[in-house]
Design a protein around this motif. Sequence first.
Motif, PDB file in Angstrom:
ATOM      1  N   UNK A  20      38.929  46.042  51.598  1.00 42.94           N
ATOM      2  CA  UNK A  20      38.964  44.780  52.368  1.00 42.94           C
ATOM      3  C   UNK A  20      37.988  44.800  53.540  1.00 42.94           C
ATOM      4  N   UNK A  21      37.259  45.915  53.708  1.00 47.80           N
ATOM      5  CA  UNK A  21      36.403  46.052  54.877  1.00 47.80           C
ATOM      6  C   UNK A  21      35.248  45.059  54.908  1.00 47.80           C
ATOM      7  N   UNK A  22      34.580  44.885  53.781  1.00 49.11           N
ATOM      8  CA  UNK A  22      33.293  44.201  53.823  1.00 49.11           C
ATOM      9  C   UNK A  22      33.404  42.688  53.715  1.00 49.11           C
ATOM     10  N   UNK A  23      33.832  42.203  52.572  1.00 48.56           N
ATOM     11  CA  UNK A  23      33.733  40.757  52.358  1.00 48.56           C
ATOM     12  C   UNK A  23      35.019  40.141  51.837  1.00 48.56           C
ATOM     13  N   UNK A  24      36.119  40.897  51.846  1.00 50.30           N
ATOM     14  CA  UNK A  24      37.353  40.404  51.240  1.00 50.30           C
ATOM     15  C   UNK A  24      37.818  39.103  51.896  1.00 50.30           C
ATOM     16  N   UNK A  25      37.848  39.090  53.225  1.00 49.93           N
ATOM     17  CA  UNK A  25      38.363  37.926  53.946  1.00 49.93           C
ATOM     18  C   UNK A  25      37.501  36.691  53.677  1.00 49.93           C
ATOM     19  N   UNK A  26      36.173  36.870  53.666  1.00 51.87           N
ATOM     20  CA  UNK A  26      35.267  35.741  53.387  1.00 51.87           C
ATOM     21  C   UNK A  26      35.468  35.206  51.977  1.00 51.87           C
ATOM     22  N   UNK A  27      35.601  36.112  51.014  1.00 53.37           N
ATOM     23  CA  UNK A  27      35.761  35.677  49.625  1.00 53.37           C
ATOM     24  C   UNK A  27      37.126  35.030  49.394  1.00 53.37           C
ATOM     25  N   UNK A  28      38.140  35.523  50.116  1.00 61.15           N
ATOM     26  CA  UNK A  28      39.467  34.914  50.018  1.00 61.15           C
ATOM     27  C   UNK A  28      39.410  33.460  50.500  1.00 61.15           C
ATOM     28  N   UNK A  29      38.711  33.231  51.604  1.00 60.62           N
ATOM     29  CA  UNK A  29      38.573  31.874  52.127  1.00 60.62           C
ATOM     30  C   UNK A  29      37.768  31.003  51.159  1.00 60.62           C
ATOM     31  N   UNK A  30      36.778  31.604  50.502  1.00 63.45           N
ATOM     32  CA  UNK A  30      35.935  30.838  49.560  1.00 63.45           C
ATOM     33  C   UNK A  30      36.733  30.386  48.338  1.00 63.45           C
ATOM     34  N   UNK A  31      37.478  31.339  47.733  1.00 65.25           N
ATOM     35  CA  UNK A  31      38.192  30.999  46.485  1.00 65.25           C
ATOM     36  C   UNK A  31      39.388  30.089  46.739  1.00 65.25           C
ATOM     37  N   UNK A  32      39.858  30.025  48.009  1.00 61.79           N
ATOM     38  CA  UNK A  32      41.015  29.169  48.305  1.00 61.79           C
ATOM     39  C   UNK A  32      40.612  27.940  49.127  1.00 61.79           C
ATOM     40  N   UNK A  33      39.281  27.730  49.271  1.00 60.48           N
ATOM     41  CA  UNK A  33      38.752  26.620  50.072  1.00 60.48           C
ATOM     42  C   UNK A  33      39.294  26.629  51.501  1.00 60.48           C
ATOM     43  N   UNK A  34      39.546  27.817  52.010  1.00 64.89           N
ATOM     44  CA  UNK A  34      39.982  27.972  53.398  1.00 64.89           C
ATOM     45  C   UNK A  34      41.474  27.855  53.631  1.00 64.89           C
ATOM     46  N   UNK A  54      42.087  39.981  44.129  1.00 65.48           N
ATOM     47  CA  UNK A  54      42.846  41.174  44.531  1.00 65.48           C
ATOM     48  C   UNK A  54      42.788  42.264  43.458  1.00 65.48           C
ATOM     49  N   UNK A  55      42.826  41.863  42.186  1.00 66.38           N
ATOM     50  CA  UNK A  55      42.740  42.835  41.090  1.00 66.38           C
ATOM     51  C   UNK A  55      41.365  43.504  41.096  1.00 66.38           C
ATOM     52  N   UNK A  56      40.308  42.716  41.345  1.00 70.84           N
ATOM     53  CA  UNK A  56      38.951  43.277  41.412  1.00 70.84           C
ATOM     54  C   UNK A  56      38.818  44.267  42.569  1.00 70.84           C
TER      55      UNK A  56
END
Length: 602
Positions: free
Chosen positions: A455-469, A426-428
Amino acid sequence: MIDEQELIRNFCIIAHIDHGKSTLADRFIEKSQIISSREFQSQLLDSMDIERERGITIKSQAVTIPFTSKDGKTYKLNLVDTPGHVDFSYEVSRAIASCEGALLLVDATQGVEAQTLSNMYMAVEQDLEIIPVVNKMDLPSADIGRIREQVDHDLGLDPDLIFPVSAKFGTGVDELLEGIIEWIPSPKGTLDKPLKANIFDSHYDPYKGVIMHVRVFDGELKLGEDIKFYSTGKVNKVEELGYFRITRDSKKSLKAGEVGYIIAGIKDISEVRVGDTITTLKNPCEEPLDGFRDVKPVVFSSIYPVDADQYEDLQAAIDKLRLNDASLVYEKDSSAALGLGFRCGFLGLLHLEVIQERLEREFGLNIVLTSPSVRYRITPKSGEVYFLDNPTEFPDPGVIERAEEPYINAVIITPSEYLGNIMNLCTAKRGIQTELEYLDEKRVEIKYEMPLAEILFDFYDRLKSVSRGYASFDYEENDFKETELVKLDILLNGDVVDALSQLVFKGSAYDKARNVCKRLKGEISRHQFKIPIQGAIGSSIIARETIPALRKDVTSKCYGGDISRKKKLLEKQKEGKKRMKMVGRVELPQNAFLSVLRTDEE
């Protein structure tokens, strides 16, 4: 009439994405036996191929289910199945406004998530009776004790009212249907009042025209009557009306409290607006129902046909999609690189992807989309404040007093072990933390103010990645805040490709330019001449990649003799390359435009 209304229950199913709403709707339909087992298929209310393939609901769907209770009475249950993804929250809000109650579905393994909360608040605002339902009880990891605590603590609902079900196997569904009859109130409409009905959805039929999905709040609508639309003032005659029982079941009238459809021979799509109020011309109601608003798109992109001859087909296709999808807005646009097209507004990036897939599948079109952008607020040094979403219309920076970008209030619920990763992400993305609260010993709720563009491009995907879904995400629009806005141009062989231009935050312009250049290099095939790909802000080049030329060994036929013979041939080739570079045209494949949508590192 009172007796009839007492046998009606209008309810919707709301939940976070992928908690089993459509599966539960399937079990209700199975129990009612309104469709034969031979015709039955899973995700029955999800009529689009994209919904089935992705396992998501995009359009809210209505169905009337007959159910005979233990008391011997046959009730009419009007169910509205709603989408779960945050992009389609307007669909959810319209469905909620048409009901008296809601089933709030919670996954027995995941627990209460971000959109569970936001959808519940929507239902509370409409004063709906909420029944908590815990789904997926058949899974070994289901933890009903933990979910009861969350329902009590996070949602403030009575944990003793929880109905545990397995929508997959149908366990507990009969008890839930009895609970709907017991806990959800019957509608309170008055038959004697002037007609007041709400359009909560619509779709297009090539033979019948516009089919409106309506909830009648007061009065009675009969076949052949003239109806009036509050927002447009248009008048049409009712040609057909009735209930949805998977297929249309025509009736003579729709009465207060009922949910059904109306066909009025409407071919012009601009006449029907989701959320509008319908009344009769002869005896109109004095004021419309509350809550009608035009949907405001948040993401903008231009759509162009790959073949210029398909422009009219594209216009007809977008017209038809606009009818099924009230949230799609568009206007004509043109590009030096891609010709004529349309500038479209979407609710989010998933909405954009769905529209793109539907245009390609349902209408057989070959299209190209430009890089998505949000709407910025520009205050010029002289003149009025205006909104800007198209990079080609960005003015000279010297005339801008102030540029502002839209911000969102983001809510993230995550297990505490992933907190550090999520805060770094989120800071990035230029997020400002506003709140952090431990919901229990394992889960944390974090709130951030973030720019919508991030948050348009890849935020949601990266959020799922760093939190293992395990992290869930929801947001609502906030206000505009000042930003350093620049226009990033992409030059190909020295020429600006306007379709690849983007409006970006100055601090991240270099990274974006470098990534776009790198991706384009991988997508554009080699030509007979060297192709420079450059990212520029104004006249300053900030990134560059070069596609090397295809080379022919012109000296291969020289077996000996003076070196000057080889030099002469190489000089001749060099001159030819120069001439070719001046007149040569670089062909951009469709994939090159799509690659720009993924500008961040993967």
